[in-house]
Scaffold this motif. Structure first.
Motif, PDB file in Angstrom:
ATOM      1  N   ARG A   1       0.851  -1.199   0.000  1.00 11.33           N
ATOM      2  CA  ARG A   1       0.000   0.000   0.000  1.00 11.33           C
ATOM      3  C   ARG A   1       0.888   1.251   0.000  1.00 11.33           C
ATOM      4  NH1 ARG A   1      -1.570   1.798   4.868  1.00 11.33           N
ATOM      5  NH2 ARG A   1      -1.920  -0.314   5.681  1.00 11.33           N
ATOM      6  N   GLN A   2       1.921   1.234   0.855  1.00  9.18           N
ATOM      7  CA  GLN A   2       2.822   2.389   0.919  1.00  9.18           C
ATOM      8  C   GLN A   2       3.603   2.554  -0.387  1.00  9.18           C
ATOM      9  OE1 GLN A   2       2.763   4.513   3.585  1.00  9.18           O
ATOM     10  NE2 GLN A   2       3.956   5.827   2.202  1.00  9.18           N
ATOM     11  N   MET A   3       3.939   1.451  -1.014  1.00  4.86           N
ATOM     12  CA  MET A   3       4.672   1.533  -2.288  1.00  4.86           C
ATOM     13  C   MET A   3       3.791   2.140  -3.377  1.00  4.86           C
ATOM     14  SD  MET A   3       6.559  -2.098  -1.636  1.00  4.86           S
ATOM     15  CE  MET A   3       7.292  -2.497  -3.217  1.00  4.86           C
ATOM     16  N   LEU A   4       2.493   1.850  -3.319  1.00  2.06           N
ATOM     17  CA  LEU A   4       1.559   2.488  -4.264  1.00  2.06           C
ATOM     18  C   LEU A   4       1.497   3.986  -3.991  1.00  2.06           C
ATOM     19  CD1 LEU A   4      -1.335  -0.148  -4.148  1.00  2.06           C
ATOM     20  CD2 LEU A   4      -0.235   0.627  -6.266  1.00  2.06           C
ATOM     21  N   ILE A   5       1.438   4.326  -2.708  1.00  2.00           N
ATOM     22  CA  ILE A   5       1.392   5.751  -2.329  1.00  2.00           C
ATOM     23  C   ILE A   5       2.662   6.456  -2.792  1.00  2.00           C
ATOM     24  CG2 ILE A   5       1.527   7.301  -0.312  1.00  2.00           C
ATOM     25  CD1 ILE A   5      -0.476   5.372   1.091  1.00  2.00           C
ATOM     26  N   ASN A   6       3.796   5.820  -2.558  1.00  2.00           N
ATOM     27  CA  ASN A   6       5.065   6.435  -2.943  1.00  2.00           C
ATOM     28  C   ASN A   6       5.187   6.576  -4.457  1.00  2.00           C
ATOM     29  OD1 ASN A   6       5.618   6.508  -0.225  1.00  2.00           O
ATOM     30  ND2 ASN A   6       7.044   4.779  -0.242  1.00  2.00           N
ATOM     31  N   ALA A   7       4.667   5.571  -5.173  1.00  4.13           N
ATOM     32  CA  ALA A   7       4.718   5.647  -6.641  1.00  4.13           C
ATOM     33  C   ALA A   7       3.855   6.803  -7.139  1.00  4.13           C
ATOM     34  CB  ALA A   7       4.241   4.332  -7.251  1.00  4.13           C
ATOM     35  N   ALA A   8       2.671   6.970  -6.529  1.00  5.51           N
ATOM     36  CA  ALA A   8       1.786   8.061  -6.937  1.00  5.51           C
ATOM     37  C   ALA A   8       2.428   9.410  -6.613  1.00  5.51           C
ATOM     38  CB  ALA A   8       0.434   7.931  -6.230  1.00  5.51           C
ATOM     39  N   ALA A   9       3.028   9.519  -5.423  1.00  3.98           N
ATOM     40  CA  ALA A   9       3.663  10.774  -5.020  1.00  3.98           C
ATOM     41  C   ALA A   9       4.768  11.140  -5.999  1.00  3.98           C
ATOM     42  CB  ALA A   9       4.215  10.637  -3.595  1.00  3.98           C
ATOM     43  N   ALA A  10       5.559  10.147  -6.392  1.00  2.38           N
ATOM     44  CA  ALA A  10       6.655  10.420  -7.331  1.00  2.38           C
ATOM     45  C   ALA A  10       6.096  10.867  -8.673  1.00  2.38           C
ATOM     46  CB  ALA A  10       7.509   9.159  -7.504  1.00  2.38           C
ATOM     47  N   GLU A  11       5.044  10.181  -9.122  1.00  3.50           N
ATOM     48  CA  GLU A  11       4.481  10.504 -10.435  1.00  3.50           C
ATOM     49  C   GLU A  11       3.811  11.875 -10.439  1.00  3.50           C
ATOM     50  OE1 GLU A  11       2.453   7.075 -12.166  1.00  3.50           O
ATOM     51  OE2 GLU A  11       1.183   8.504 -13.285  1.00  3.50           O
ATOM     52  N   TRP A  12       3.180  12.205  -9.340  1.00  4.04           N
ATOM     53  CA  TRP A  12       2.423  13.460  -9.285  1.00  4.04           C
ATOM     54  C   TRP A  12       3.264  14.635  -8.766  1.00  4.04           C
ATOM     55  CZ3 TRP A  12      -2.157  10.678  -6.360  1.00  4.04           C
ATOM     56  CH2 TRP A  12      -2.776   9.778  -7.250  1.00  4.04           C
ATOM     57  N   GLY A  13       4.508  14.336  -8.356  1.00  8.14           N
ATOM     58  CA  GLY A  13       5.390  15.395  -7.885  1.00  8.14           C
ATOM     59  C   GLY A  13       4.938  16.023  -6.579  1.00  8.14           C
ATOM     60  N   VAL A  14       4.352  15.223  -5.707  1.00  9.74           N
ATOM     61  CA  VAL A  14       3.943  15.735  -4.384  1.00  9.74           C
ATOM     62  C   VAL A  14       4.585  14.873  -3.297  1.00  9.74           C
ATOM     63  CG1 VAL A  14       1.736  16.658  -5.199  1.00  9.74           C
ATOM     64  CG2 VAL A  14       1.842  14.310  -4.330  1.00  9.74           C
ATOM     65  N   ASP A  15       4.506  15.341  -2.076  1.00 11.85           N
ATOM     66  CA  ASP A  15       5.043  14.563  -0.970  1.00 11.85           C
ATOM     67  C   ASP A  15       4.084  13.412  -0.647  1.00 11.85           C
ATOM     68  OD1 ASP A  15       7.234  14.748   1.236  1.00 11.85           O
ATOM     69  OD2 ASP A  15       5.354  14.195   2.263  1.00 11.85           O
ATOM     70  N   ALA A  16       4.646  12.277  -0.239  1.00 13.07           N
ATOM     71  CA  ALA A  16       3.814  11.110   0.059  1.00 13.07           C
ATOM     72  C   ALA A  16       2.774  11.398   1.129  1.00 13.07           C
ATOM     73  CB  ALA A  16       4.690   9.920   0.461  1.00 13.07           C
ATOM     74  N   SER A  17       3.059  12.356   2.001  1.00 13.20           N
ATOM     75  CA  SER A  17       2.096  12.667   3.057  1.00 13.20           C
ATOM     76  C   SER A  17       0.820  13.313   2.494  1.00 13.20           C
ATOM     77  CB  SER A  17       2.733  13.590   4.108  1.00 13.20           C
ATOM     78  OG  SER A  17       3.068  14.819   3.483  1.00 13.20           O
ATOM     79  N   GLN A  18       0.880  13.781   1.254  1.00 12.96           N
ATOM     80  CA  GLN A  18      -0.290  14.392   0.618  1.00 12.96           C
ATOM     81  C   GLN A  18      -1.151  13.352  -0.107  1.00 12.96           C
ATOM     82  OE1 GLN A  18      -0.596  17.886   0.995  1.00 12.96           O
ATOM     83  NE2 GLN A  18       1.099  17.320   2.357  1.00 12.96           N
ATOM     84  N   VAL A  19      -0.713  12.095  -0.046  1.00 10.62           N
ATOM     85  CA  VAL A  19      -1.378  11.039  -0.820  1.00 10.62           C
ATOM     86  C   VAL A  19      -1.950  10.005   0.149  1.00 10.62           C
ATOM     87  CG1 VAL A  19      -1.017   9.253  -2.583  1.00 10.62           C
ATOM     88  CG2 VAL A  19       0.279  11.401  -2.698  1.00 10.62           C
ATOM     89  N   SER A  20      -3.153   9.538  -0.142  1.00 16.47           N
ATOM     90  CA  SER A  20      -3.736   8.520   0.740  1.00 16.47           C
ATOM     91  C   SER A  20      -4.303   7.363  -0.083  1.00 16.47           C
ATOM     92  CB  SER A  20      -4.834   9.135   1.621  1.00 16.47           C
ATOM     93  OG  SER A  20      -5.877   9.584   0.784  1.00 16.47           O
ATOM     94  N   ALA A  21      -4.627   6.288   0.608  1.00 15.22           N
ATOM     95  CA  ALA A  21      -5.103   5.085  -0.085  1.00 15.22           C
ATOM     96  C   ALA A  21      -6.520   4.743   0.348  1.00 15.22           C
ATOM     97  CB  ALA A  21      -4.180   3.905   0.224  1.00 15.22           C
ATOM     98  N   GLY A  22      -7.348   4.358  -0.614  1.00 13.40           N
ATOM     99  CA  GLY A  22      -8.685   3.832  -0.321  1.00 13.40           C
ATOM    100  C   GLY A  22      -8.790   2.441  -0.930  1.00 13.40           C
ATOM    101  N   VAL A  23     -10.005   2.000  -1.174  1.00 18.07           N
ATOM    102  CA  VAL A  23     -10.166   0.685  -1.779  1.00 18.07           C
ATOM    103  C   VAL A  23      -9.868   0.783  -3.279  1.00 18.07           C
ATOM    104  CG1 VAL A  23     -11.776  -1.186  -2.301  1.00 18.07           C
ATOM    105  CG2 VAL A  23     -11.850  -0.056  -0.067  1.00 18.07           C
ATOM    106  N   ASN A  24      -8.809   0.121  -3.680  1.00 15.89           N
ATOM    107  CA  ASN A  24      -8.345   0.151  -5.081  1.00 15.89           C
ATOM    108  C   ASN A  24      -8.196   1.581  -5.597  1.00 15.89           C
ATOM    109  OD1 ASN A  24      -7.518  -0.798  -7.591  1.00 15.89           O
ATOM    110  ND2 ASN A  24      -9.613  -0.987  -8.371  1.00 15.89           N
TER     111      ASN A  24
END
Ligand code: FES
Ligand code: FES
Lengths: 324, 150
Positions: free
Chosen positions: A151-174
């Motif tokens: 789950r955290q790796m998905l968050i980190n991948a999204a943060a990297a792709e979107w150019g934001v800090d991982a703390s700005q990204v959260s996970a829900g169901v899929n």
């Protein structure tokens, strides 16, 4: 199935919550002797507020216990989450349960979950003994870690792709989302699988209230569809190219050795290809092979008929006098 | 070579007239859905249909089914949606599943002869199919569900 309870008393565990409950080494027999207070606590443990590492007995089993998410869990662009199950399914539901834990901790929907059976390879997957009713006790922590790590790796991948800090990204169901964007697990799968694997200490775990599957009794066996259509693969169903079939004539009494045998008639059975003697070990046999005479054939029926045609002169066993 | 028909396909199997049907299905025809349990007619896990009727394949030979239609679980339904398979899924009948193919084939034969069996007729027809895990209550309930919709 041999269940050796004495070797595996209930794993010492620490539950954190309102109050601090520590339950140690409660074997099924010892459990009866535990005081009333401890008994009540064991039945109604305080809710798990945080998930903290506890000592897992499985780590001291031969070949230990692995908890590498990249080994056991794969996310793919089609949105599927595939869990490698390295313990044997015997109707206890371990293939389903492993997938349930990953689904809950990761945040995947049940429809996304798939399981694949690991081959026997303990150096790679860790201990694969499936006995003692302990696959889940030994693995729930590793499974939760691997699900949370993914789950955290998905968050980190999204943060990297979107150019934001991982703390700005959260996970829900899929779903992985920031204030302005969102993506499915499948869309982020390739990037997530490239992320460094986070450490246990750096992860947040779900609370019990957040589980959608664990403990809810709502999930049917993941193999249900395969079972009712005859597609479920059991050990005896595996077919390899060029595979032969063997049936073994066993000693009539444990420990009896082959003095001599005549395989002429057996070799005449159509389909029988070879006869091999497997040495009978000295008593006590323990976990060593029982030995006997193996008939190798093009199909099982030929092997059975070949075995029936063997003429074997068995020696004595010191157990000859016993009757079942 | 023996020519037999399994799931509407005519097959030349590399066996003999006296080759056991169960092993011919599994090893020679490559249809492992049919299971070996006891090999002596005691458990029902090897149940298939011969001309629509449940038969213990472990007790039959290729010669006995020559010219007849053998149906295995792989041929029970094209899309896996036989009413029994639907009911089995709905009630989550199996545990390990090893006996279940035989259970479903036995029940399918019963329902084709008797579309509305009573509970005692279900029990009587299914009594030769052993489940190591004791799924009997769900098995009976699923046969009832498939036959009556309730
Ligand atoms: S294998 Fe045929 S009845 Fe048991
Ligand atoms: S479900 Fe396993 S034997 Fe019946």
């Amino acid at each position: 199935m041999l269940r050796d309870i004495s070797q595996d008393p209930t794993t010492a565990r620490t539950l954190q919550g309102a109050g601090h409950v520590e339950i140690q080494n409660i074997s099924r027999r010892g459990f009866l002797g535990v005081s009333g207070k401890a008994f009540a606590l064991a039945l109604f443990p305080a809710p798990v507020q945080a998930f903290t590492r506890f000592k897992v007995r499985g780590s001291s089993m031969p070949q230990g216990l692995r908890e590498d998410p990249l080994l056991f869990v794969s996310l793919t662009a089609d949105g599927l989450v595939t869990v490698i199950v390295h313990r044997s399914e015997m109707g206890q539901g371990i293939r389903t349960s492993f997938a349930m834990v990953i689904a809950d901790e990761l945040g995947a929907d049940w429809t996304q979950m798939r399981v694949r059976q690991a081959p026997g390879d303990e150096p790679k997957y860790g201990n694969q003994d499936t006995d003692g009713s302990r696959s889940m006790r030994h693995h729930i922590q590793a499974l939760r870690y691997m699900g949370a790590a993914m789950r955290q790796m998905l968050i980190n991948a999204a943060a990297a792709e979107w150019g934001v800090d991982a703390s700005q990204v959260s996970a829900g169901v899929n779903e992985i989302k920031s204030a302005s964007r969102s993506a499915t697990f499948g869309e982020l799968a390739a990037g997530a699988m490239q992320q460094p694997v986070p450490r246990f200490e750096d992860l947040t775990f779900k609370t019990e209230e957040q589980f959608r599957y664990i403990g809810k009794g709502s999930i049917l066996a993941i193999d249900l569809d395969d079972i009712v259509t005859g597609k479920a693969v059991y050990g005896a169903d595996v077919a390899l190219a060029g595979m032969k079939y063997a049936v073994i004539a066993r000693p009539p009494v444990i420990g009896a050795k082959v003095l001599s045998y005549d395989s002429e008639a057996a070799l005449e059975v159509p389909g029988v290809e070879r006869i091999l003697m497997i040495p009978v070990n000295d008593l006590p046999i323990g976990f060593a092979p029982l030995g006997g005479i193996a008939v190798i054939a093009a199909h099982t029926d030929a092997a059975i008929k070949g075995r029936d045609a063997l003429v074997i002169n068995w020696g004595d066993s010191r157990h000859d006098g016993y009757d079942s | 070579m023996v020519k037999i028909t399994i799931n509407e396909k005519s097959l030349d199997l590399a066996g003999q007239a006296d080759t056991n049907l169960l092993w011919a299905i599994r090893d020679l025809a490559g249809l492992p859905g049919t299971k070996f349990g006891c090999g002596t007619g005691l458990c029902g896990s090897c149940t298939v249909h011969v001309d629509g009727v449940a038969v213990r394949s472990c007790l039959a030979t290729l010669e006995e089914v020559e010219g007849k239609a053998v149906t295995t679980i792989e041929g029970l339904s094209d899309d896996g949606q036989h009413p029994l398979q639907v009911a089995w899924r709905q009630l989550g009948v199996p545990q390990c599943g090893y006996c279940q193919v035989g259970q479903i084939m036995q029940a399918a034969s019963l329902l084709s002869e008797n579309p509305r069996p009573s509970d005692s007729e279900i029990l009587e027809s299914m009594s030769g199919n052993i489940c190591r895990r004791g799924c009997y209550e769900r098995i009976v309930a699923a046969v009832r569900l498939a036959s009556t919709g309730a």
